[in-house]
Design an enzyme around this catalytic site. Structure first.
Site, PDB file in Angstrom:
ATOM      1  NE  ARG A 128      -3.815  -1.057   0.019  1.00  0.00           N
ATOM      2  CZ  ARG A 128      -4.943  -1.363   0.640  1.00  0.00           C
ATOM      3  NH1 ARG A 128      -4.973  -2.295   1.560  1.00  0.00           N
ATOM      4  NH2 ARG A 128      -6.073  -0.750   0.346  1.00  0.00           N
ATOM      5  CD  GLN A 133      -1.780   6.409  -4.290  1.00  0.00           C
ATOM      6  OE1 GLN A 133      -0.975   7.132  -4.876  1.00  0.00           O
ATOM      7  NE2 GLN A 133      -2.480   6.818  -3.264  1.00  0.00           N
ATOM      8  CG  ASP A 136      -4.156  -0.497  -3.562  1.00  0.00           C
ATOM      9  OD1 ASP A 136      -4.728  -1.598  -3.402  1.00  0.00           O
ATOM     10  OD2 ASP A 136      -4.036   0.342  -2.657  1.00  0.00           O
ATOM     11  CB  SER A 139      -7.298   1.039  -3.110  1.00  0.00           C
ATOM     12  OG  SER A 139      -6.512   1.060  -1.951  1.00  0.00           O
TER      13      SER A 139
HETATM   14  P1  NAD Z   1      -8.806  -2.655   5.832  1.00  0.00           P
HETATM   15  O1  NAD Z   1      -9.761  -3.124   4.788  1.00  0.00           O
HETATM   16  O2  NAD Z   1      -7.674  -3.536   6.250  1.00  0.00           O
HETATM   17  O3  NAD Z   1      -9.639  -2.292   7.160  1.00  0.00           O
HETATM   18  C1  NAD Z   1     -10.732  -1.394   7.097  1.00  0.00           C
HETATM   19  C2  NAD Z   1     -10.713  -0.493   8.304  1.00  0.00           C
HETATM   20  O4  NAD Z   1     -11.098  -1.238   9.461  1.00  0.00           O
HETATM   21  C3  NAD Z   1      -9.364   0.134   8.635  1.00  0.00           C
HETATM   22  O5  NAD Z   1      -9.486   1.536   8.619  1.00  0.00           O
HETATM   23  C4  NAD Z   1      -9.048  -0.398  10.017  1.00  0.00           C
HETATM   24  O6  NAD Z   1      -8.352   0.548  10.835  1.00  0.00           O
HETATM   25  C5  NAD Z   1     -10.436  -0.670  10.564  1.00  0.00           C
HETATM   26  N1  NAD Z   1     -10.478  -1.566  11.738  1.00  0.00           N
HETATM   27  C6  NAD Z   1      -9.784  -2.702  11.959  1.00  0.00           C
HETATM   28  N2  NAD Z   1     -10.119  -3.214  13.163  1.00  0.00           N
HETATM   29  C7  NAD Z   1     -11.052  -2.399  13.708  1.00  0.00           C
HETATM   30  C8  NAD Z   1     -11.773  -2.394  14.934  1.00  0.00           C
HETATM   31  N3  NAD Z   1     -11.611  -3.338  15.858  1.00  0.00           N
HETATM   32  N4  NAD Z   1     -12.649  -1.396  15.144  1.00  0.00           N
HETATM   33  C9  NAD Z   1     -12.823  -0.419  14.218  1.00  0.00           C
HETATM   34  N5  NAD Z   1     -12.156  -0.363  13.048  1.00  0.00           N
HETATM   35  C10 NAD Z   1     -11.275  -1.342  12.804  1.00  0.00           C
HETATM   36  O7  NAD Z   1      -8.211  -1.226   5.452  1.00  0.00           O
HETATM   37  P2  NAD Z   1      -7.849  -0.647   4.031  1.00  0.00           P
HETATM   38  O8  NAD Z   1      -8.987   0.127   3.552  1.00  0.00           O
HETATM   39  O9  NAD Z   1      -7.321  -1.734   3.174  1.00  0.00           O
HETATM   40  O10 NAD Z   1      -6.687   0.342   4.406  1.00  0.00           O
HETATM   41  C11 NAD Z   1      -5.629  -0.069   5.274  1.00  0.00           C
HETATM   42  C12 NAD Z   1      -4.552   0.997   5.355  1.00  0.00           C
HETATM   43  O11 NAD Z   1      -3.870   1.127   4.132  1.00  0.00           O
HETATM   44  C13 NAD Z   1      -5.069   2.367   5.677  1.00  0.00           C
HETATM   45  O12 NAD Z   1      -4.120   3.011   6.491  1.00  0.00           O
HETATM   46  C14 NAD Z   1      -5.113   3.057   4.346  1.00  0.00           C
HETATM   47  O13 NAD Z   1      -5.071   4.456   4.452  1.00  0.00           O
HETATM   48  C15 NAD Z   1      -3.845   2.501   3.775  1.00  0.00           C
HETATM   49  N6  NAD Z   1      -3.807   2.599   2.329  1.00  0.00           N
HETATM   50  C16 NAD Z   1      -2.739   3.218   1.758  1.00  0.00           C
HETATM   51  C17 NAD Z   1      -2.684   3.314   0.370  1.00  0.00           C
HETATM   52  C18 NAD Z   1      -1.510   3.983  -0.282  1.00  0.00           C
HETATM   53  O14 NAD Z   1      -0.741   4.619   0.363  1.00  0.00           O
HETATM   54  N7  NAD Z   1      -1.344   3.814  -1.570  1.00  0.00           N
HETATM   55  C19 NAD Z   1      -3.681   2.778  -0.412  1.00  0.00           C
HETATM   56  C20 NAD Z   1      -4.756   2.150   0.217  1.00  0.00           C
HETATM   57  C21 NAD Z   1      -4.798   2.043   1.590  1.00  0.00           C
END
Ligand code: NAD
Length: 397
Positions: A128, A133, A136, A139
């Site tokens: 990530r 990006q 990804d 996402s």
């Molecule tokens: P995910 O699908 O793994 O999880 C969804 C959300 O659930 C997350 O925000 C997580 O904090 C939350 N969560 C987990 N346990 C929880 C709990 N017990 N109670 C409440 N919430 C809870 O997440 P994602 O959408 O795949 O994103 C994961 C990370 O990757 C994030 O920090 C996102 O910003 C980052 N990201 C970065 C990039 C990039 O830089 N290119 C791209 C996509 C995502």
């Protein structure tokens, strides 16, 4: 080298890995492209459009798999019932497979790929990072799932989302609670706000507070230190018992005030955290709606049934899996961009030539030279790591 675009045969799967526009790009990079007949039908792309873009059409499934040196797919290989053969066995020895393999949940398939010396890459293992990006796919698919979850909720809710001031009186806006403010959650917040709902969002990662507020929602999560709730890749990690108690208490206060709850909370490779109990559902207003996007990992709500919609205590609980596939046109367009960019990233002088010192190639590679090379998958295959529940380790795919 021949790149093959497979027809997906999994139940309810309407996407195809690559669009005709991407076929042109793949050809321009020096590959020949084959497409299995009917591959684009679910996404309204006729075979003729692929042919116009320069792809060769293959009508026999067995021929398609044996002629393709690199197969591009969405779902992991599964049993082809009409041929009575597993897709992993249809792949040529030493060929390459790129798809959302979700290796932690498909260990047997991964073993088959290793035995056939298939070089496999899993799109859902993409780092990530800013550099990755455009590749990804998680996402991309989460964005679609978050949007669609709100539409499902709005369609089921016996109320309107926006506040309306009419001659027949004032309609109060609906209250939407989004649990988990990652990619899917943030898109759900934005969509619910656009429809006029009052939105609250809960997450354990303090980093999301600002993002939530910038979308016009109120953050109602616990005040945890970043290190307590988030790993170095930015994902949530399991909480201490005390932090969990604090969080559950705060969330519990918001549940009875919500007309709609959209849950998206996940921890990579683990069962989804259980955040909403049956008693809390019973305490919601009759007619309320829950859409549980973590259904494929066991669900965030105790009463979720994966793949089903159920009504419990007068609350409708949706447990959709593969939501992205219900928006096949745009999901295909986005996935196609992701997988094509990835393929071209691995390509040099018209040939697949991964640079193993590059984190994008090394993090996504699952099997290579007859071995399982993805560390977490290898550990799970050796029985070292606990098995993921549900059918997939991570997916909005
Ligand atoms: P995910 O699908 O793994 O999880 C969804 C959300 O659930 C997350 O925000 C997580 O904090 C939350 N969560 C987990 N346990 C929880 C709990 N017990 N109670 C409440 N919430 C809870 O997440 P994602 O959408 O795949 O994103 C994961 C990370 O990757 C994030 O920090 C996102 O910003 C980052 N990201 C970065 C990039 C990039 O830089 N290119 C791209 C996509 C995502």
């Amino acid at each position: 080298m021949k790149v093959g675009i497979a027809k997906e045969i999994g139940p309810g799967e309407r996407r195809v890995a690559v669009t005709p526009d991407s076929v042109r790009q793949i050809k321009a990079a020096g590959y020949d492209v084959l497409v299995e007949a009917g591959a684009g039908a679910g996404a309204y792309i006729p075979d003729a459009k692929f042919q116009e873009a320069g792809a060769g059409l293959v009508t026999s499934t067995a021929d398609f798999w044996s002629r393709s040196e690199i197969v591009l797919k969405i779902q992991p290989p599964i049993q082809n019932r009409s041929l009575n053969l597993h897709e992993a066995d249809l792949l040529g020895e030493g060929s390459t497979l790129i798809c959302m393999l979700r290796p932690l949940s498909h260990i047997d398939t991964v073993r088959m790929l290793a035995n056939r010396r298939v070089l496999s890459f899993s799109m859902d293992m993409m780092p990530r990072t800013t550099r990755a990006q455009t590749m990804d796919a998680l996402s991309s698919m989460s964005t679609i799932a978050g949007y669609k979850a709100v539409l499902i909720a709005g369609d089921t809710l016996p109320r309107l989302f926006p506040m309306l001031v009419t001659a027949a009186g004032t309609i109060a806006p609906s209250r939407v609670l989004v649990v988990g403010a990652g990619v899917a959650g943030l898109q759900a917040i934005a969509t619910a706000r656009r429809l006029g709902a009052v939105v609250e969002a809960y997450d354990v990662r303090p980093a999301v507070k600002e993002e939530v507020e910038s979308l016009g929602a109120t953050f109602v999560g616990p005040k945890l230190d970043p290190g307590e709730a988030q790993d170095e890749q930015g994902y949530a990690k399991p909480l201490s018992a005390e932090a969990q108690r604090k969080g559950v208490e705060l969330l519990g206060e918001r549940i009875p005030h919500s007309d709609v709850i959209i849950t998206t909370a996940r921890i990579p490779g683990m069962p989804a955290p259980r955040l909403i109990s049956a008693d809390q559902i019973a305490a919601m207003k009759p007619g309320s709606v829950v859409v549980d996007l973590a259904a494929d990992m066991g669900g965030n709500c105790e009463l979720t049934e994966p793949g089903e919609t159920v009504v419990r205590h007068d609350v409708t609980i949706h447990g959709p899996v593969r939501l992205a596939s219900t928006v096949p046109v745009h999901a295909t367009q986005m996935y196609s961009k992701n997988i094509t960019t990835f393929l071209l990233h691995l390509t040099k002088d018209g040939k697949l030539s991964p640079d193993w010192s590059d984190d994008i190639a090394s993090a996504t590679c699952v099997t290579r030279d007859g071995q399982i090379v993805h560390p977490a998958t290898r550990a799970r295959a050796q029985g070292v790591a606990p098995a993921a529940s549900g059918s997939q380790a991570r997916s909005q795919g």
